[in-house]
Design an enzyme around this catalytic site. Structure first.
Site, mmCIF file in Angstrom:
data_model
loop_
_atom_site.group_PDB
_atom_site.id
_atom_site.type_symbol
_atom_site.label_atom_id
_atom_site.label_comp_id
_atom_site.label_asym_id
_atom_site.label_seq_id
_atom_site.Cartn_x
_atom_site.Cartn_y
_atom_site.Cartn_z
ATOM 1 C CE LYS A 17 71.013 10.581 -64.280
ATOM 2 N NZ LYS A 17 70.722 9.869 -63.453
HETATM 3 N N1 PMP Z 1 68.225 10.202 -57.690
HETATM 4 C C1 PMP Z 1 68.742 9.957 -58.249
HETATM 5 C C2 PMP Z 1 70.344 8.706 -57.779
HETATM 6 C C3 PMP Z 1 68.837 9.937 -59.967
HETATM 7 O O1 PMP Z 1 69.446 8.657 -60.019
HETATM 8 C C4 PMP Z 1 67.388 10.344 -60.221
HETATM 9 C C5 PMP Z 1 67.215 10.019 -61.344
HETATM 10 N N2 PMP Z 1 68.129 10.660 -62.868
HETATM 11 C C6 PMP Z 1 67.137 11.103 -59.157
HETATM 12 C C7 PMP Z 1 67.570 11.578 -58.210
HETATM 13 C C8 PMP Z 1 65.826 11.726 -60.319
HETATM 14 O O2 PMP Z 1 66.601 13.375 -60.917
HETATM 15 P P1 PMP Z 1 65.847 13.601 -62.338
HETATM 16 O O3 PMP Z 1 65.152 14.185 -61.984
HETATM 17 O O4 PMP Z 1 66.690 15.035 -62.825
HETATM 18 O O5 PMP Z 1 65.508 12.739 -63.329
#
Ligand code: PMP
Length: 296
Positions: A149
């Site tokens: 991320k």
């Molecule tokens: N995919 C991407 C590209 C994201 O940026 C996010 C948000 N963080 C998610 C999926 C979903 O992840 P999460 O459920 O951990 O927020």
């Protein structure tokens, strides 16, 4: 709103970082989006774990231990006084010079922003999202691993702009093989005959924490079958229901994809059960922020 930067709390107008920070100059850093529900930080440990994994992935040494980072997040939420909040934790390479060399950045910058967020108006949760397939693809793991991320979100930002130009809410990105990966800031699920299906982690996606919670709730409390399997856009088009999951969006139905109407054009019964079960779970689980939760 209170903003933490490297151990101190600031008001919004006073929260500033250097223009030499490589997070700004090169997108050199990692982040987390976290939520607090009802005075508790949801899935804090998992977010901190992913945060540290992302930092390790880009050779960035976290200046704090996991416990200290978690405590800083909880303390910043407490300073905001909010019971329901969106938390953005960012770790950048820190200030360096105008070259790429990370050794010039002596100290990472750790930022925590606590605010409110409403990604979509309530009506969209009732009516469902309109999606389009983006012309941009998720990068391969040896280019910019989508499991990290990082602060490089241009693919998502440009895909989202494509969706907006097409009059849709969100974009679906495919991976390098042409299989469905995820949306710009959410993971994607489909329902076929009561069975849930979502692209596997190895298909080039971020391992969403909401995705993992939804898989647990579906398989546990709701007793549904849920598989992680390669998906094509055609699998989405012929699904009974489609929904997306993410910390910001939570769980939200999708009712149109590339002009095809999904199901009867409204969020379906399985999606609705998952939305309610997720809300109930999120509102009653997490790391307490205030001494006596619910007393404020
Ligand atoms: N995919 C991407 C590209 C994201 O940026 C996010 C948000 N963080 C998610 C999926 C979903 O992840 P999460 O459920 O951990 O927020």
């Amino acid at each position: 709103m209170k903003i933490y930067i490297d151990g101190s709390l600031y008001d919004k107008d006073d929260a500033k970082v250097s223009v030499f920070d490589h997070g700004l100059l090169y997108g050199d850093g990692v982040f987390e989006g976290i939520r607090a529900y009802n005075g508790r930080v949801f899935r804090l440990e998992e977010h901190v774990e992913r945060f540290f994994d992302s930092a390790r992935g880009i050779l960035l040494d976290f200046p704090l231990s996991r416990e200290e980072a978690a405590a800083a997040i909880v303390d910043t939420v407490r300073a905001s006084g909010l019971k329901d909040a969106y938390i953005r934790a960012v770790l950048t390479r820190g200030a360096g010079d105008l070259g790429l060399d990370m050794r010039k950045c002596k100290r990472p910058t750790f930022i925590i922003i606590v605010d409110k967020i409403a990604l979509y108006p309530e009506a969209v949760y009732r009516k469902g999202l309109d999606l389009v397939t983006s012309s941009l693809r998720r990068p391969a793991a040896d280019v910019l691993n989508p499991a990290i991320k990082s602060l490089n979100y241009l693919t998502s930002i440009l895909a989202r702009a494509e969706a907006t130009r097409a009059g849709a809410h969100e974009a679906v990105l495919l991976n390098q093989q042409g299989h469905v990966a995820e949306c710009t800031g959410d993971n994607i699920f489909m329902v076929h005959g009561g069975r849930l299906r979502t692209p596997p982690l190895w298909s080039g996606i971020l391992g969403g924490i909401t995705r993992a919670v939804v898989l647990d709730i579906a398989r546990g409390k709701l007793g549904l079958e849920a598989v992680e399997d390669v998906c094509t856009t055609f699998d989405l088009y012929r699904a009974d229901e489609v929904f997306v999951t993410g910390t910001g969006a939570e769980v939200i139905g999708a009712v149109r994809i590339d002009g095809r109407v999904i199901g009867n054009g409204l969020p379906g019964p399985v999606t609705q059960r998952i939305v309610s079960a997720f809300r109930e779970y999120a509102n009653s689980n997490g790391t307490p922020v205030y001494e006596a939760v619910g007393a404020r």
